[in-house]
Design an enzyme around this catalytic site. Structure first.
Site, mmCIF file in Angstrom:
data_model
loop_
_atom_site.group_PDB
_atom_site.id
_atom_site.type_symbol
_atom_site.label_atom_id
_atom_site.label_comp_id
_atom_site.label_asym_id
_atom_site.label_seq_id
_atom_site.Cartn_x
_atom_site.Cartn_y
_atom_site.Cartn_z
ATOM 1 N N LYS A 1 0.862 -1.193 0.000
ATOM 2 C CA LYS A 1 0.000 0.000 0.000
ATOM 3 C C LYS A 1 0.896 1.239 0.000
ATOM 4 C CE LYS A 1 -1.964 2.927 2.256
ATOM 5 N NZ LYS A 1 -1.888 4.402 2.002
ATOM 6 N N GLU B 1 9.369 0.436 10.893
ATOM 7 C CA GLU B 1 10.400 1.461 10.674
ATOM 8 C C GLU B 1 9.713 2.801 10.879
ATOM 9 O OE1 GLU B 1 13.490 0.828 10.029
ATOM 10 O OE2 GLU B 1 13.556 -1.170 9.119
HETATM 11 P P1 NAP Z 1 2.004 7.800 8.240
HETATM 12 O O1 NAP Z 1 0.924 8.773 8.326
HETATM 13 O O2 NAP Z 1 2.257 6.904 9.377
HETATM 14 O O3 NAP Z 1 1.726 6.958 6.929
HETATM 15 C C1 NAP Z 1 2.529 5.898 6.489
HETATM 16 C C2 NAP Z 1 1.691 4.949 5.677
HETATM 17 O O4 NAP Z 1 0.703 4.333 6.499
HETATM 18 C C3 NAP Z 1 0.919 5.614 4.557
HETATM 19 O O5 NAP Z 1 0.822 4.726 3.466
HETATM 20 C C4 NAP Z 1 -0.428 5.828 5.210
HETATM 21 O O6 NAP Z 1 -1.463 6.016 4.289
HETATM 22 C C5 NAP Z 1 -0.591 4.550 5.977
HETATM 23 N N1 NAP Z 1 -1.522 4.585 7.097
HETATM 24 C C6 NAP Z 1 -2.059 5.670 7.731
HETATM 25 N N2 NAP Z 1 -2.846 5.276 8.753
HETATM 26 C C7 NAP Z 1 -2.807 3.917 8.769
HETATM 27 C C8 NAP Z 1 -3.404 2.908 9.594
HETATM 28 N N3 NAP Z 1 -4.188 3.230 10.622
HETATM 29 N N4 NAP Z 1 -3.147 1.612 9.324
HETATM 30 C C9 NAP Z 1 -2.321 1.268 8.306
HETATM 31 N N5 NAP Z 1 -1.746 2.161 7.492
HETATM 32 C C10 NAP Z 1 -1.964 3.476 7.715
HETATM 33 O O7 NAP Z 1 3.388 8.493 7.970
HETATM 34 P P2 NAP Z 1 3.722 9.560 6.856
HETATM 35 O O8 NAP Z 1 3.271 10.885 7.330
HETATM 36 O O9 NAP Z 1 3.231 9.099 5.542
HETATM 37 O O10 NAP Z 1 5.316 9.453 6.825
HETATM 38 C C11 NAP Z 1 6.107 10.173 7.684
HETATM 39 C C12 NAP Z 1 6.597 9.318 8.843
HETATM 40 O O11 NAP Z 1 7.245 8.138 8.379
HETATM 41 C C13 NAP Z 1 7.611 10.038 9.670
HETATM 42 O O12 NAP Z 1 7.327 9.889 11.040
HETATM 43 C C14 NAP Z 1 8.917 9.336 9.330
HETATM 44 O O13 NAP Z 1 9.887 9.416 10.302
HETATM 45 C C15 NAP Z 1 8.473 7.961 9.049
HETATM 46 N N6 NAP Z 1 9.415 7.258 8.174
HETATM 47 C C16 NAP Z 1 10.218 6.287 8.722
HETATM 48 C C17 NAP Z 1 11.149 5.617 7.949
HETATM 49 C C18 NAP Z 1 12.028 4.565 8.536
HETATM 50 O O14 NAP Z 1 12.620 3.794 7.799
HETATM 51 N N7 NAP Z 1 12.153 4.466 9.833
HETATM 52 C C19 NAP Z 1 11.261 5.911 6.585
HETATM 53 C C20 NAP Z 1 10.440 6.914 6.063
HETATM 54 C C21 NAP Z 1 9.507 7.555 6.869
HETATM 55 P P3 NAP Z 1 -1.746 7.512 3.721
HETATM 56 O O15 NAP Z 1 -0.457 8.177 3.437
HETATM 57 O O16 NAP Z 1 -2.430 7.244 2.480
HETATM 58 O O17 NAP Z 1 -2.503 8.188 4.779
#
Ligand code: NAP
Ligand code: MG
Length: 483
Positions: free
Chosen positions: A189, A263
């Site tokens: 996804k 992650e």
């Molecule tokens: P996010 O809101 O957590 O979203 C990540 C993914 O999860 C997206 O595909 C999102 O869909 C989906 N999602 C949202 N709510 C969900 C739920 N309840 N159940 C399952 N999936 C769900 O994070 P983001 O704002 O996109 O990304 C930023 C964050 O990612 C930051 O905190 C960053 O540090 C972290 N990150 C970590 C790494 C690592 O390797 N540690 C790498 C990159 C990013 P939608 O986007 O369509 O809402």
């Protein structure tokens, strides 16, 4: 140091926007593209112009179920395939990513807002490298992770993979390549704001004749991700994203037999000692916090400088920041592109306001004229930051650096570890023994010395504490995809 702008400027060097983008994109299930059962679509836009790029199908629970059923059906044949045959598919995917590199880089820049220099030189080559690297592992799994009987270790099964928007194609490669190398099948996804390169990757999977159902891609928002990770017939969940959503997923998966890797976010320290090569360290600060507009989970967002050199470092950093070119991500001279979405920009602006209102001093790139449309944030740093300040504690996920000082190596370690996260750290010093001594005491999954944000498919990446668990890449990353 004075901050005079040079009396000249670069000529624009725009990359051609010529890349075919279909007006509508379907879900990729069982080897074919199709509409969502609900018929619902959502728009993905170019954050640098706010112009719509395409309408994308929104998968609901029934579509997710179709994808999981396809992945389950494909599992039997895929895991039985001789390892060398599996490897050939991974090699072909890697080669095809290389052959279509320009198209993928332009598409990524348009859908995400990041500079073409980064998609062209980092995201796309690293995505190909990840498939190449894992192709090599397919027939060597028993040496990577020996079993007690000497037999080949077995795949886990159907993997649900959810990824964020900051490195859309690269995160898809990080997830899909090891899963396939180990004989698993996948339902992925992508993030709502950046689905296009994952769907282009699906075209590549068709081109290389990957067996139907081995990889399925369901687009949608958070609800689609939730349907996927909660599906009863998924054997493993791999999630990259925010700590909050990671926590919700861990709760949903608890009590089931599903395997889980997370992650998550970070607030990583970048430590500059007085004996460091200062000019190189300043370049390292730039690449630690301003690459990808700071929307990097492992960004060096807390700068810790030894007190006796802080004035010199700040002067040089201010001067260097002033030379960053902010604007059109498709211009090959651009250093800092657009923020991925209006929501993310508003979040970042909220943190900047908090920094100012809590009493820190704000320094930002001045002079640059930003485009009138799109989501833009000037790279900036804060001095006078206290460890209790919001900008020192919370992940901002934007081009905002918090600068703090320390007096002794012991204090540097205490300050570096003063966070709930533990994803990465940078150490700058000319002393090898000091580097090892400090690295040993820092709680982070990845530690760079005299560099920052370097990635390699062979090097494991992952976090401690609230930054998650499990590793991606290298031999350690394979463990997450073997039973
Ligand atoms: P996010 O809101 O957590 O979203 C990540 C993914 O999860 C997206 O595909 C999102 O869909 C989906 N999602 C949202 N709510 C969900 C739920 N309840 N159940 C399952 N999936 C769900 O994070 P983001 O704002 O996109 O990304 C930023 C964050 O990612 C930051 O905190 C960053 O540090 C972290 N990150 C970590 C790494 C690592 O390797 N540690 C790498 C990159 C990013 P939608 O986007 O369509 O809402
Ligand atoms: Mg987009």
């Amino acid at each position: 140091m004075t901050l005079s702008k040079p009396p000249w400027d670069y000529a624009p060097a725009p990359e051609s926007m010529k890349v075919d983008i279909a007006p509508e994109h379907g879900l990729f299930i069982d080897g074919a593209f199709r509409v969502a059962r609900s018929g619902r679509m959502f728009a993905t836009i170019n954050p640098a112009t706010e112009e719509p790029l395409s309408e994308v199908a929104e998968a609901d629970a029934a579509d997710v179920n179709d994808a999981v059923v396809a992945a389950r059906k494909a599992l039997k044949g895929w895991r039985k395939l001789p390892a060398l045959e599996r490897a050939k598919y991974l090699y072909r995917i890697a080669r095809r990513i290389q052959e279509r590199a320009r198209e993928l880089a332009v598409l990524e820049t348009m859908d995400n807002g990041k500079p073409i220099r980064e998609t062209r030189d980092e995201d796309v080559p690293l995505a190909a490298a990840h498939f190449f690297h894992h192709a090599g592992w397919c027939d060597k799994l028993r040496y990577a992770l020996p079993t007690s009987t000497g037999a080949d270790p077995q795949p886990i099964g159907v993997c649900a993979q959810v990824i964020p928007w900051n490195f859309p194609l690269l995160m898809a490669a990080w997830k899909i390549a090891p899963a396939l190398a180990c004989g698993n099948t996948v339902v992925l996804k992508p993030a709502e704001t950046t689905p296009l390169t994952a769907l282009r990757l699906a075209e590549i999977l068709q081109e290389v004749d990957l067996p139907r159902g081995v990889v399925n891609i369901v687009t949608g928002a958070g609800a689609t991700g939730r349907d996927l990770v909660q599906h009863a017939d998924v054997d493993k969940v791999a999630f990259t994203g925010s700590t909050d959503v990671g926590r919700a997923i861990a709760t949903a998966v608890a009590g089931t037999s599903k395997r889980l890797t997370l992650e998550l976010g970070g607030k990583s320290p970048n430590i500059i000692f007085a004996d460091a090569p200062i000019d190189q360290a300043v370049e390292g600060i730039v690449s630690a916090i301003w690459v990808n507009q700071g929307q990097v989970c492992c960004a060096g967002s807390r700068l810790l400088v030894e007190e006796c050199i802080v004035d010199e470092v700040i002067d040089k950093l201010r001067h260097r920041m002033q030379s960053l070119r902010v604007g059109n991500p498709l211009d090959k001279n651009t250093d800092v592109g657009a923020i991925n979405s209006r929501a993310q920009l508003e979040r970042i602006e909220g943190f900047i306001r908090a920094g100012v209102s809590e009493g820190a001093s704000h320094h930002e790139v001045s002079g640059a004229t930003l485009p009138s449309r799109g989501f833009w944030c000037r790279p900036c740093f804060f001095t006078g930051v206290q460890p209790s300040h919001t900008i020192a504690r919370e992940e901002i996920f934007g081009p905002v650096l918090a600068v703090m000082t320390f007096r002794t190596p012991e204090e540097a370690v205490v300050r570096a570890n003063n966070t709930m996260y533990g994803l990465s750290a940078g150490i700058w010093t000319s002393s090898g023994s000091k580097a090892y001594e400090i690295a040993r005491q820092i709680k982070a999954g990845v530690i760079w010395c005299n560099t920052f944000n370097q990635f390699d498919a062979a090097a494991p990446f992952g976090g401690y504490r609230e930054s998650g668990f499990g590793r991606e890449g290298g031999r350690a990353g394979l463990a997450a995809y073997l039973a």
